[in-house]
Design an enzyme around this catalytic site. Structure first.
Site, PDB file in Angstrom:
ATOM      1  N   LYS A  47      -8.480  -0.811  21.862  1.00  0.00           N
ATOM      2  CA  LYS A  47      -8.462  -0.380  20.461  1.00  0.00           C
ATOM      3  C   LYS A  47      -9.847  -0.622  19.862  1.00  0.00           C
ATOM      4  O   LYS A  47     -10.360  -1.746  19.874  1.00  0.00           O
ATOM      5  CB  LYS A  47      -7.399  -1.197  19.732  1.00  0.00           C
ATOM      6  CG  LYS A  47      -6.772  -0.495  18.569  1.00  0.00           C
ATOM      7  CD  LYS A  47      -5.583  -1.317  18.106  1.00  0.00           C
ATOM      8  CE  LYS A  47      -4.956  -0.720  16.893  1.00  0.00           C
ATOM      9  NZ  LYS A  47      -4.057  -1.689  16.248  1.00  0.00           N
TER      10      LYS A  47
HETATM   11  C1  E4P Z   1      -1.643  -0.735  14.303  1.00  0.00           C
HETATM   12  O1  E4P Z   1      -2.202  -0.139  15.160  1.00  0.00           O
HETATM   13  C2  E4P Z   1      -2.285  -1.106  13.029  1.00  0.00           C
HETATM   14  O2  E4P Z   1      -3.246  -2.088  13.243  1.00  0.00           O
HETATM   15  C3  E4P Z   1      -1.221  -1.559  12.074  1.00  0.00           C
HETATM   16  O3  E4P Z   1      -0.187  -0.581  12.067  1.00  0.00           O
HETATM   17  C4  E4P Z   1      -1.721  -1.832  10.678  1.00  0.00           C
HETATM   18  O4  E4P Z   1      -0.606  -2.046   9.850  1.00  0.00           O
HETATM   19  P1  E4P Z   1      -0.712  -2.682   8.373  1.00  0.00           P
HETATM   20  O5  E4P Z   1      -1.423  -1.707   7.500  1.00  0.00           O
HETATM   21  O6  E4P Z   1       0.719  -2.877   7.977  1.00  0.00           O
HETATM   22  O7  E4P Z   1      -1.469  -3.970   8.525  1.00  0.00           O
END
Ligand code: E4P
Length: 218
Positions: free
Chosen positions: A87
């Site tokens: 990521k």
């Molecule tokens: C996943 O890949 C993201 O990091 C995550 O969904 C972020 O979610 P949030 O906005 O609830 O922190």
């Protein structure tokens, strides 16, 4: 549509896996911190533990913001397990890193995406997944699901293979809306996934079926 769970909590990942509908996991540094996981070795061991629970892709996020740092981290992370997807944040060096990793057949998830232009760059660089954060857009009075629809249309029109991974999903209705918008993947908190099970007519219908059975078979 694939279902990923958006957590680093092993119990929740196991619960979703046991349901039999889980296709992968996404994590981020905040989710790892929420579980109290710190230090490179512990973080790496936690990724390995997640990979042993699920069958699908597991996103592991780099914390470097420069190209060399991202590549060094990515090369270590991919060695942990074949299910690991790197990521990478949507910044200039992140795009360069995605392009480089794609050339090495290392799969990537471009994170922190909030616009169609950013999604275009991620696709052109060869990201495996692009992660638009819909909940965080909704938080600032911008339609997050509309961004999913826009990116899906652009990718379909131009034939980009990058999969649209709807992230920052906050509730069950977001999942349905992302499904309708054509997202390839939704990464969701466990509660949002379990919310899909719920309908009062299911509960009352089952109660009646069981009551009628028990009248004659008690
Ligand atoms: C996943 O890949 C993201 O990091 C995550 O969904 C972020 O979610 P949030 O906005 O609830 O922190």
């Amino acid at each position: 549509m694939k279902f990923f769970i958006d957590t680093a909590n092993l119990e929740q990942i196991k619960e979703a896996q046991e349901l039999g509908v889980l296709d992968g996991v996404t994590t981020n540094p905040s989710l790892m911190a929420k579980e109290g996981i710190s230090g490179k070795e512990n973080i790496h061991n936690h990724y390995k533990a997640i990979c042993e629970i699920v069958d699908g892709d597991v996103s592991a996020e780099v914390i470097s913001t420069d190209f060399d740092g991202m590549i060094a981290e990515a090369e270590e992370l991919v060695k942990l397990h074949p299910q690991i997807v790197i990521k990478v944040p949507m910044i200039k060096d992140g795009i360069k890193a995605i392009k480089y990793l794609n050339g090495k057949n290392i799969r990537t998830n471009c994170t922190l995406v909030f616009s169609a232009g950013q999604a275009l760059l991620a696709a052109k660089a060869g990201a495996t997944y692009v992660s638009p954060f819909i909940g965080r857009l909704d938080d600032i009075s911008t339609d997050g699901v509309e961004l999913i629809r826009q990116i899906v249309d652009i990718y379909n029109y131009y034939g980009y293979e990058t999969q649209v991974l709807a992230a920052s999903i906050r509730h069950t209705m977001h999942i349905i809306q992302c499904l309708e918008a054509g997202a390839d993947v939704a990464t969701c908190p466990l509660n949002a996934i379990l919310g899909l099970l719920k309908h009062p007519l299911t509960d009352s219908g089952l109660e009646k079926f069981l009551a009628d059975y028990n009248k004659l078979n008690a």
